[in-house]
Write a protein that holds these residues in place. Structure first.
Motif, PDB file in Angstrom:
ATOM      1  N   GLY A  47     -32.148  45.128  -8.372  1.00  0.00           N
ATOM      2  CA  GLY A  47     -31.499  45.610  -7.213  1.00  0.00           C
ATOM      3  C   GLY A  47     -31.882  47.110  -6.760  1.00  0.00           C
ATOM      4  O   GLY A  47     -31.655  47.459  -5.431  1.00  0.00           O
ATOM      5  N   ASP A  48     -32.334  47.761  -7.908  1.00  0.00           N
ATOM      6  CA  ASP A  48     -32.778  49.279  -7.099  1.00  0.00           C
ATOM      7  C   ASP A  48     -33.860  49.237  -6.105  1.00  0.00           C
ATOM      8  O   ASP A  48     -34.706  48.354  -6.301  1.00  0.00           O
ATOM      9  CB  ASP A  48     -33.347  50.180  -8.400  1.00  0.00           C
TER      10      ASP A  48
ATOM     11  N   ARG B 282     -36.941  43.283  -8.132  1.00  0.00           N
ATOM     12  CA  ARG B 282     -36.538  41.651  -8.062  1.00  0.00           C
ATOM     13  C   ARG B 282     -35.920  41.317  -9.651  1.00  0.00           C
ATOM     14  O   ARG B 282     -36.422  41.970 -10.432  1.00  0.00           O
ATOM     15  CB  ARG B 282     -37.837  40.903  -7.507  1.00  0.00           C
ATOM     16  N   PHE B 283     -35.332  40.369  -9.539  1.00  0.00           N
ATOM     17  CA  PHE B 283     -34.664  39.699 -10.833  1.00  0.00           C
ATOM     18  C   PHE B 283     -36.062  39.192 -11.748  1.00  0.00           C
ATOM     19  O   PHE B 283     -35.884  39.446 -13.051  1.00  0.00           O
ATOM     20  CB  PHE B 283     -34.012  38.609 -10.665  1.00  0.00           C
ATOM     21  N   SER B 284     -37.009  38.871 -11.195  1.00  0.00           N
ATOM     22  CA  SER B 284     -38.341  38.434 -11.916  1.00  0.00           C
ATOM     23  C   SER B 284     -38.892  39.824 -12.641  1.00  0.00           C
ATOM     24  O   SER B 284     -39.784  39.170 -13.507  1.00  0.00           O
ATOM     25  CB  SER B 284     -39.200  37.782 -11.308  1.00  0.00           C
ATOM     26  N   GLU B 285     -38.645  40.763 -12.272  1.00  0.00           N
ATOM     27  CA  GLU B 285     -39.308  42.170 -12.608  1.00  0.00           C
ATOM     28  C   GLU B 285     -38.572  42.747 -13.839  1.00  0.00           C
ATOM     29  O   GLU B 285     -38.976  43.775 -14.529  1.00  0.00           O
ATOM     30  CB  GLU B 285     -39.390  42.797 -11.662  1.00  0.00           C
ATOM     31  N   VAL B 286     -37.532  42.192 -14.135  1.00  0.00           N
ATOM     32  CA  VAL B 286     -36.568  42.832 -15.370  1.00  0.00           C
ATOM     33  C   VAL B 286     -36.587  42.185 -16.628  1.00  0.00           C
ATOM     34  O   VAL B 286     -36.912  40.872 -16.509  1.00  0.00           O
ATOM     35  CB  VAL B 286     -34.996  42.913 -14.882  1.00  0.00           C
ATOM     36  N   ASP B 287     -36.514  42.772 -17.921  1.00  0.00           N
ATOM     37  CA  ASP B 287     -36.290  42.035 -18.954  1.00  0.00           C
ATOM     38  C   ASP B 287     -34.998  42.009 -19.539  1.00  0.00           C
ATOM     39  O   ASP B 287     -34.083  41.912 -18.671  1.00  0.00           O
ATOM     40  CB  ASP B 287     -37.190  42.934 -20.051  1.00  0.00           C
ATOM     41  N   SER B 288     -34.812  41.582 -20.600  1.00  0.00           N
ATOM     42  CA  SER B 288     -33.491  41.017 -21.328  1.00  0.00           C
ATOM     43  C   SER B 288     -32.524  42.269 -21.343  1.00  0.00           C
ATOM     44  O   SER B 288     -31.285  42.023 -21.571  1.00  0.00           O
ATOM     45  CB  SER B 288     -33.633  40.510 -22.733  1.00  0.00           C
ATOM     46  N   MET B 289     -32.939  43.527 -21.323  1.00  0.00           N
ATOM     47  CA  MET B 289     -32.331  44.577 -21.158  1.00  0.00           C
ATOM     48  C   MET B 289     -31.819  45.061 -19.664  1.00  0.00           C
ATOM     49  O   MET B 289     -31.200  46.057 -19.562  1.00  0.00           O
ATOM     50  CB  MET B 289     -32.741  46.018 -21.877  1.00  0.00           C
ATOM     51  N   GLN B 290     -32.300  44.156 -18.768  1.00  0.00           N
ATOM     52  CA  GLN B 290     -32.063  44.171 -17.468  1.00  0.00           C
ATOM     53  C   GLN B 290     -32.753  45.625 -16.799  1.00  0.00           C
ATOM     54  O   GLN B 290     -32.137  45.987 -15.932  1.00  0.00           O
ATOM     55  CB  GLN B 290     -30.606  44.276 -16.916  1.00  0.00           C
ATOM     56  N   LEU B 291     -33.765  45.978 -17.654  1.00  0.00           N
ATOM     57  CA  LEU B 291     -34.682  47.034 -16.803  1.00  0.00           C
ATOM     58  C   LEU B 291     -35.871  46.380 -16.566  1.00  0.00           C
ATOM     59  O   LEU B 291     -36.328  45.295 -17.238  1.00  0.00           O
ATOM     60  CB  LEU B 291     -34.884  48.318 -17.938  1.00  0.00           C
ATOM     61  N   VAL B 292     -36.486  46.921 -15.591  1.00  0.00           N
ATOM     62  CA  VAL B 292     -37.975  46.600 -15.354  1.00  0.00           C
ATOM     63  C   VAL B 292     -38.804  46.431 -16.778  1.00  0.00           C
ATOM     64  O   VAL B 292     -39.145  47.462 -17.266  1.00  0.00           O
ATOM     65  CB  VAL B 292     -38.658  47.605 -14.267  1.00  0.00           C
TER      66      VAL B 292
END
Length: 138
Positions: A72-73, A12-22
């Motif tokens: 999205g993964d 989910r979007f709420s699980e990623v950081d500023s690098m767009q990684l979990v």
């Protein structure tokens, strides 16, 4: 006998950081989710343990990050129970990134038994002996 369980997730979007990684802290939650699935599947949920008069606090957890998970993964968490003679629960985990086909993370956790006064239990509780017999682990 190998006792294992699986849980599919979508990042989910709420699980990623500023690098767009979990964000690394979410892997602890993923492992917790896997333990809950395992507990329901094998009648060893936190409520089952509590009904028998025990807690199982987490005392150790390791993560080895192999490849990133991104927003999205699709991923699959696989948890395996590691039997031991000591009064503890040991689980090993693999998180597969189903989108990329790579292993994202592997890890391990250890939980010990305490009584309801939070005192460490030094021998395997009777209900756990019965549980192990039920699953041919003794």
């Amino acid at each position: 006998m190998n006792l294992s369980a699986e849980k599919d997730i979508i990042i989910r979007f709420s699980e990623v950081d500023s690098m767009q990684l979990v964000w690394n802290g979410h892997y602890a939650l993923f492992f917790e989710d896997a333990r809950e699935v395992f507990g329901r599947q094998y009648q060893l949920s936190y409520m089952d343990i509590l009904r028998n008069g025990y807690y199982v606090p987490l005392v150790e957890q390791h993560f080895y990050y192999k490849s990133p998970l991104k927003f999205g993964d699709k991923a699959k968490i696989i948890i395996n129970y590691q039997d031991c003679a000591s009064p503890k629960l040991i689980f090993k985990y693999k998180i597969y990134n189903l989108t990329s086909g790579y292993i994202a993370t592997i890890g391990q956790s250890t939980q010990v038994f305490t009584d309801l006064n939070h005192e460490l239990v030094l021998s395997l509780p009777d209900f756990m002996l019965n549980w192990k017999k039920q699953f041919n682990l003794l």
